[in-house]
Design a protein around this motif. Structure first.
Motif, short mmCIF file in Angstrom:
data_model
loop_
_atom_site.label_atom_id
_atom_site.label_comp_id
_atom_site.label_asym_id
_atom_site.label_seq_id
_atom_site.Cartn_x
_atom_site.Cartn_y
_atom_site.Cartn_z
N TYR A 31 12.31 -43.28 29.34
CA TYR A 31 12.57 -44.72 29.26
C TYR A 31 12.51 -45.43 30.61
CZ TYR A 31 13.93 -43.27 24.66
OH TYR A 31 13.89 -42.73 23.41
N THR A 32 12.51 -44.64 31.71
CA THR A 32 12.47 -45.28 33.04
C THR A 32 11.10 -45.91 33.27
OG1 THR A 32 14.02 -43.62 33.81
CG2 THR A 32 12.85 -44.84 35.50
N GLY A 77 6.92 -46.20 31.32
CA GLY A 77 6.10 -45.92 30.14
C GLY A 77 6.34 -46.83 28.96
N PRO A 78 5.67 -46.54 27.85
CA PRO A 78 5.65 -47.46 26.70
C PRO A 78 7.00 -47.64 25.99
CG PRO A 78 4.56 -45.37 26.15
CD PRO A 78 4.82 -45.35 27.63
N MET A 79 7.97 -46.71 26.21
CA MET A 79 9.25 -46.80 25.51
C MET A 79 10.32 -47.54 26.32
SD MET A 79 8.63 -45.44 22.63
CE MET A 79 10.21 -45.15 21.84
N MET A 80 9.93 -48.08 27.48
CA MET A 80 10.92 -48.72 28.38
C MET A 80 11.83 -49.72 27.67
SD MET A 80 9.00 -49.49 31.94
CE MET A 80 10.30 -50.18 32.91
N ASN A 81 11.25 -50.54 26.79
CA ASN A 81 12.03 -51.60 26.12
C ASN A 81 12.90 -51.08 24.98
OD1 ASN A 81 11.01 -53.49 27.84
ND2 ASN A 81 9.33 -54.07 26.48
N TRP A 82 12.80 -49.78 24.70
CA TRP A 82 13.58 -49.20 23.60
C TRP A 82 14.90 -48.61 24.10
CZ3 TRP A 82 11.70 -48.41 18.38
CH2 TRP A 82 10.46 -49.01 18.15
N ALA A 88 20.80 -47.43 25.37
CA ALA A 88 21.97 -46.54 25.53
C ALA A 88 22.62 -46.78 26.89
CB ALA A 88 21.54 -45.07 25.38
N LEU A 89 21.85 -46.52 27.96
CA LEU A 89 22.41 -46.73 29.30
C LEU A 89 22.66 -48.22 29.56
CD1 LEU A 89 23.30 -45.55 31.99
CD2 LEU A 89 20.91 -45.60 32.75
N GLU A 148 16.51 -37.91 31.24
CA GLU A 148 15.51 -38.17 30.19
C GLU A 148 14.45 -37.07 30.08
OE1 GLU A 148 13.62 -41.88 31.19
OE2 GLU A 148 13.18 -41.22 33.21
N GLY A 149 13.67 -37.16 29.02
CA GLY A 149 12.55 -36.22 28.84
C GLY A 149 12.98 -34.82 28.42
N MET A 150 14.14 -34.72 27.77
CA MET A 150 14.64 -33.38 27.41
C MET A 150 13.84 -32.75 26.27
SD MET A 150 16.93 -32.48 29.52
CE MET A 150 15.97 -33.35 30.76
#
Ligand code: FMN
Length: 207
Positions: A143-144, A146-151, A154-155, A176-178
């Motif tokens: 989420y830091t 890439g395409p999912m940034m706006n999703w 949580a943090l 992230e990326g687990m």
């Protein structure tokens, strides 16, 4: 000094959030430690009874009945736990792009008007000044960048909750990326998060 550790890590020993929280716990010095395991000590949800009790007691400043007081007992206890802590650490996995429901219920339980925040002259006021908070979250995706940034909710949401309560120093680690499917990426990211956890603990408790 008192440190409150709030965890929701239902994967238990397999949980990366738990590993990071344990690493932080190992570095705590000269502080009493209070732990809330939200898998066991499940926060109440607001329902008709406790919502009415809350409004009549904390907004309208009215006397409430014994039953109404009882309906607020767990929320009041969790609120006094956060109020008595100097440092609060929350650790949990991202679920469906946000915090898991028990974590949200914990925030709803402790964000009581007149206790951790207040409002006057049309302005909100956090009452938890001087306290520190660390947020530890593990997520499958990235989420830091890439395409999912706006999703990412949580943090960002957890940070906003602590900000609203007026915490003075708020740190966030998104581990992230687990579920990246690449073990090297995963272990590099965990190591980065572990280093960050230890750095923050050293800054807050000393070597
Ligand atoms: C019910 C559920 C929902 C999840 N939702 C998301 C999600 O929205 N985004 C994401 O990146 N990962 C999601 N994940 C993956 C977890 O966040 C990820 O595996 C995380 O590393 C688990 O943390 P833990 O190791 O502390 O248990 C979800 C996992 C579960 C079980």
């Amino acid at each position: 000094m008192k440190t409150l550790l709030v965890k929701y890590t239902p994967r238990e020993e397999r949980s990366n959030s738990k590993k990071l929280l344990d690493a932080f716990k190992n570095e705590i010095k000269n502080s009493a430690i209070d732990v809330i395991d939200l898998c066991i000590d499940v926060p109440d949800l607001f329902n008709v009874q406790n919502m009415n009790a809350y409004i009549h007691r904390d907004y309208l400043k009215e006397e409430i009945s014994h039953e109404q007081k009882k309906s607020m007992e767990k929320m009041d206890r969790m609120t006094s736990q956060i109020k008595s802590a100097d440092i609060v650490v929350v650790a949990f996995p991202m679920h469906n792009f946000s915090m898991p429901a028990p974590v949200k219920a914990w925030f709803d339980s402790v964000m009581l008007k007149g206790q951790t925040w207040d409002a006057a002259d049309g302005k909100y006021l956090g009452l938890m000044g001087g306290k520190k908070a660390l947020i530890i979250i593990s997520s499958g995706g990235f989420y830091t960048n890439g395409p999912m940034m706006n999703w990412e909710h949580a943090l960002s949401l957890t940070t906003a909750e602590f900000q609203f309560m007026g915490f003075s120093d708020i740190r966030g680690i998104l581990n992230e990326g687990m579920n990246a499917g690449d073990e090297r990426v995963q272990s590099t990211n965990i190591q980065k998060s572990l280093d960050e956890v230890k750095k923050i603990a050293t800054e807050w408790y000393g070597k």
